[in-house]
Design an enzyme around this catalytic site. Sequence first.
Site, PDB file in Angstrom:
ATOM      1  N   CYS A 253      25.752  27.420   0.263  1.00  0.00           N
ATOM      2  CA  CYS A 253      25.730  26.552   1.453  1.00  0.00           C
ATOM      3  C   CYS A 253      24.404  26.554   2.213  1.00  0.00           C
ATOM      4  O   CYS A 253      23.725  25.530   2.277  1.00  0.00           O
ATOM      5  CB  CYS A 253      26.857  26.966   2.390  1.00  0.00           C
TER       6      CYS A 253
HETATM    7  N1  LIG Z   1      31.399  28.629  -1.577  1.00  0.00           N
HETATM    8  C1  LIG Z   1      31.458  28.417  -0.286  1.00  0.00           C
HETATM    9  O1  LIG Z   1      31.362  29.344   0.496  1.00  0.00           O
HETATM   10  C2  LIG Z   1      31.645  27.025   0.279  1.00  0.00           C
HETATM   11  C3  LIG Z   1      32.048  26.900   1.601  1.00  0.00           C
HETATM   12  C4  LIG Z   1      32.246  25.651   2.129  1.00  0.00           C
HETATM   13  C5  LIG Z   1      31.995  24.524   1.339  1.00  0.00           C
HETATM   14  N2  LIG Z   1      31.588  24.662   0.056  1.00  0.00           N
HETATM   15  C6  LIG Z   1      31.369  23.451  -0.724  1.00  0.00           C
HETATM   16  O2  LIG Z   1      32.494  23.229  -1.556  1.00  0.00           O
HETATM   17  C7  LIG Z   1      32.089  22.640  -2.790  1.00  0.00           C
HETATM   18  C8  LIG Z   1      32.541  23.495  -3.950  1.00  0.00           C
HETATM   19  O3  LIG Z   1      31.892  24.749  -3.846  1.00  0.00           O
HETATM   20  P1  LIG Z   1      32.435  26.035  -4.591  1.00  0.00           P
HETATM   21  O4  LIG Z   1      31.744  27.179  -3.975  1.00  0.00           O
HETATM   22  O5  LIG Z   1      33.932  26.021  -4.633  1.00  0.00           O
HETATM   23  O6  LIG Z   1      31.879  25.761  -6.076  1.00  0.00           O
HETATM   24  P2  LIG Z   1      32.194  26.610  -7.397  1.00  0.00           P
HETATM   25  O7  LIG Z   1      31.023  26.455  -8.260  1.00  0.00           O
HETATM   26  O8  LIG Z   1      32.711  27.959  -7.040  1.00  0.00           O
HETATM   27  O9  LIG Z   1      33.424  25.818  -8.045  1.00  0.00           O
HETATM   28  C9  LIG Z   1      33.360  24.502  -8.472  1.00  0.00           C
HETATM   29  C10 LIG Z   1      34.334  24.311  -9.626  1.00  0.00           C
HETATM   30  O10 LIG Z   1      34.344  22.925  -9.948  1.00  0.00           O
HETATM   31  C11 LIG Z   1      34.481  22.819 -11.350  1.00  0.00           C
HETATM   32  N3  LIG Z   1      34.060  21.483 -11.737  1.00  0.00           N
HETATM   33  C12 LIG Z   1      32.811  20.974 -11.836  1.00  0.00           C
HETATM   34  N4  LIG Z   1      32.873  19.679 -12.196  1.00  0.00           N
HETATM   35  C13 LIG Z   1      34.178  19.368 -12.320  1.00  0.00           C
HETATM   36  C14 LIG Z   1      34.883  18.181 -12.681  1.00  0.00           C
HETATM   37  N5  LIG Z   1      34.249  17.037 -12.946  1.00  0.00           N
HETATM   38  N6  LIG Z   1      36.222  18.240 -12.733  1.00  0.00           N
HETATM   39  C15 LIG Z   1      36.882  19.381 -12.462  1.00  0.00           C
HETATM   40  N7  LIG Z   1      36.269  20.538 -12.114  1.00  0.00           N
HETATM   41  C16 LIG Z   1      34.934  20.513 -12.044  1.00  0.00           C
HETATM   42  C17 LIG Z   1      33.625  23.942 -11.903  1.00  0.00           C
HETATM   43  O11 LIG Z   1      33.998  24.277 -13.212  1.00  0.00           O
HETATM   44  C18 LIG Z   1      33.934  25.070 -10.895  1.00  0.00           C
HETATM   45  O12 LIG Z   1      35.002  25.876 -11.324  1.00  0.00           O
HETATM   46  C19 LIG Z   1      30.584  22.467  -2.683  1.00  0.00           C
HETATM   47  O13 LIG Z   1      30.308  21.185  -2.184  1.00  0.00           O
HETATM   48  C20 LIG Z   1      30.198  23.512  -1.665  1.00  0.00           C
HETATM   49  O14 LIG Z   1      29.001  23.194  -0.977  1.00  0.00           O
HETATM   50  C21 LIG Z   1      31.432  25.888  -0.493  1.00  0.00           C
END
Ligand SMILES: NC(=O)c1ccc[n+]([C@@H]2O[C@H](COP(=O)([O-])OP(=O)(O)OC[C@H]3O[C@@H](n4cnc5c(N)ncnc54)[C@H](O)[C@@H]3O)[C@@H](O)[C@H]2O)c1
Length: 396
Positions: A253
């Site tokens: 983030c």
């Molecule tokens: N990690 C955090 O602390 C956090 C906090 C708030 C917001 N976010 C936001 O949330 C979003 C996700 O982040 P995250 O940390 O969960 O990511 P992550 O990388 O942990 O998980 C994303 C998942 O999406 C899957 N994926 C990718 N493309 C896909 C598709 N086309 N269909 C299905 N699955 C698919 C991947 O295999 C992975 O398992 C981002 O935009 C991030 O900025 C993250």
Amino acid sequence: MRVAIIGQGYVGLTIAVGAAGAGHSVVGFDVNDGLVAALNSGTSHIEGITDKALAGFIGSGLYTASKDASVLDGCDVIVIAVPTPLDEKRNPDLSFVHAAADLIAKNVRGTKLIINESTSYPGTLRKEIAARITEVVHLFASSPERVDPGNTQWGTKNTPRLIGGLTPEAVGKAKEFYGSFCDSIIEVSSPEVAEAAKIFENTFRQVNIALVNEFAQIADALGISGREVIDAAATKPYGFMELNPGPGVGGHCIPVDPSYLAHVANEVGVPATFIKRANEVNLAMPAYVVKRVIEGFGGSIVGKSVVVVGVSYKANVADTRETPAAAVIDLLREQGATVTWHDELVGTWRGETSSPISGADIVVLVTKHDAVDLDAVRTCGYVFDCTGTIAGADGI
Ligand SMILES: NC(=O)c1ccc[n+]([C@@H]2O[C@H](COP(=O)([O-])OP(=O)(O)OC[C@H]3O[C@@H](n4cnc5c(N)ncnc54)[C@H](O)[C@@H]3O)[C@@H](O)[C@H]2O)c1
């Protein structure tokens, strides 16, 4: 409700468990075969979600993971929670968001509530998601995720949730969905406001961390403790927010989201000067750490053994995305030191495994997990502490 969540990472799995806990029937959809298999066997990859809790929801039929896109059409609500990284030029990479939207366009025939939780710039729901799904008229809402992995005080239930939708009906349905497992729902006038709020929150943090990091360097050059100054300033009961200096910023983030805001700012002709400068300051912190280590150790670290302790980007999580520990290690090696690292939560990383702490000439404490053996740290020859933990040690 029957809920599909596209992406089962930190955000998607957290929401899946929150929704299953409220009695919704949840399918966690992910393109990662290994992850889907692990989740279905009851193995969680997220610190805040225990295997026991996951297995409980699987056992009661409220949660299943799938890589079969046909499951989407059987759901009432589809939540998008996919990565939104930067590309090699540090511009927004919306390819995962586009892939998720295209997946919906291809596989969903009935009208659904489609919610985007992925962090992105204002306009993403309208222009990058809804505009790609034209075959069916859906309800579209944006509810940016605010989860803070490892935070035991603030979670899905008690962190207020922002909602903006393309239509009042979409907002109403989204409020109904999130109201079933979140205590506080805040409706904003458009998805763009919700999207912008999320990236502004993280930009506020990025810029202020950079300010603190720069201040720490000024304080050190003045011969005073930056941390003591910050603690003193924090005694003011209003108008000051305490943030601590460190070796840089990491995770999905803080180092990433502000560049999404800078990107759209640039498009509308308003340069995001604070974001640019904050990036420069934060990205330069590993070099500052290494410079201070060399000075503190006595002028050269050639041939010395260095253990970098804690390589994830923050305490008590195993997430190494964008961690400043990577640059600290690389720069120490460039200076001729023999560098290993210790992090029991991370275990293996960049083709290397966690090494013991004891016996090193130099320890650089980058991230302090609760489990770290501080006695082993203290017994090493020279300690540089980026966390403000070891009394009397050099550090920031
Ligand atoms: N990690 C955090 O602390 C956090 C906090 C708030 C917001 N976010 C936001 O949330 C979003 C996700 O982040 P995250 O940390 O969960 O990511 P992550 O990388 O942990 O998980 C994303 C998942 O999406 C899957 N994926 C990718 N493309 C896909 C598709 N086309 N269909 C299905 N699955 C698919 C991947 O295999 C992975 O398992 C981002 O935009 C991030 O900025 C993250």
